[in-house]
Design an enzyme around this catalytic site. Structure first.
Site: not given
Ligand code: HSE
Length: 311
Positions: A132, A185
């Site tokens: 990630e 993201t």
């Molecule tokens: N917790 C992360 C965010 C998840 O909200 O950036 C990304 O899918």
């Protein structure tokens, strides 16, 4: 000892509205598939990626699947092992449904299967988090942990990592709609304020505790009223077309709750049954169509299995 394996890993809904970076659950569909074969030459090779429109790197050091597999092999002391990887993207990239996470988890589960399951799924969470980090700049676990473990997961702490599987009501169902607009993201993380007011923090941790309690006690009303996000949603919802209109539609049609899936643009509603979830996805897609936005939808109970061997 196996020479090849085909694995499916599920998409996930991270944050679950109030639990930014600490809550997530897996769904049965969509998800990604990885086919992994042993090769005579040491090293990790990505030979094929389908379903990504050429967006993902084939360079083993840059691709989250191969980089995680390399880390895994190094960790178990087998950098001499050679594998060839095919990644079949069966879900949209940059959708907020844990796309990179599903690929990475499928890769890790595949290599672990070929290496006679030397690690437990929980032990693989840190390797998936590294993936990630490569994909979006931060190694959050709220997608990869539920993708690996299935079910509803709480990341109680990052340092040290403390990942806890939560119970949930059997009938709980997710109605997911992905409006086809791109929200990476990395960008969606950069737009969030890094400082919060104490009064907002008080609301947020009250809601996280309320949601977890509701999951333990099968209290749908408590789950619903706890799924409120005062920290992240007010900013990120700007990127999602008709977000508040979609919320009003879903709640009017009997949803327990509604919010952004992960970093968006996908949205989801929780319902007490599949029929209501299906009706909600149709209504949300109709709303998006009325403003010329194409969308995809998925209806799924909470996935209990995590990654599985298909072949
Ligand atoms: N917790 C992360 C965010 C998840 O909200 O950036 C990304 O899918």
């Amino acid at each position: 000892m196996r020479d090849s394996v085909k694995v499916f890993a599920p998409a996930t809904v991270a944050n679950v509205v109030c639990g930014f970076d600490v809550l997530g659950f897996a769904v049965n569909a969509p998800g990604d598939e990885v086919v992994m074969k042993r090769s005579a030459t040491p090293g990790v090779v990505i030979s094929k990626i389908t379903g990504d429109d050429g967006r993902l790197p084939l360079d083993p050091a840059k691709n989250t699947v191969s980089a995680s597999v390399q880390n895994y092999l190094k960790h178990i002391g087998r950098p001499d092992v050679g594998v060839d990887i095919e990644l079949h993207k069966k879900m949209p990239i940059g959708s907020g449904l844990g796309s990179s996470s599903a690929s990475t988890v499928a890769g890790l589960f595949a290599i672990n299967t070929l290496m006679d399951n030397q690690l437990s799924n929980k032990e693989m969470v840190p390797f998936a988090m590294k993936g990630e980090e490569l994909a979006c700049g931060y190694g959050h676990a709220d997608n990869v942990a539920p993708a690996l473990l299935g079910g509803f997961v709480l990341v109680r702490s990052y340092e040290p990592l403390d990942v806890i599987s939560l119970p949930f009501p059997e009938a709980l169902c997710a109605a997911i709609v992905y409006p086809e607009v791109d929200v990476p993201t990395k960008d969606a993380r950069q737009m969030i304020r890094s400082k919060v007011l104490l009064k907002d923090a008080v609301k947020q941790w009250g809601n996280v505790a309320g949601l977890v309690t509701g999951l333990f006690t099968n209290d749908y009303d408590l789950i619903g009223r706890s799924m409120v996000d005062v920290l992240v949603e007010p900013t990120r919802s700007i990127l999602i077309p008709d977000f508040y209109k979609m919320r009003a539609i879903a709640m009017e049609m009997g949803a327990i709750s509604f919010g952004i899936s992960g970093s968006g643009p996908s949205v989801f509603a929780l319902t007490k049954d599949e029929e209501t979830a299906s009706k909600i996805t149709s209504a949300l897609q109709k709303q998006l169509k009325s403003i010329q936005i194409n969308s995809l939808s998925f209806v799924s109970p909470v996935n209990k299995k995590g990654p599985v061997v298909l072949d």
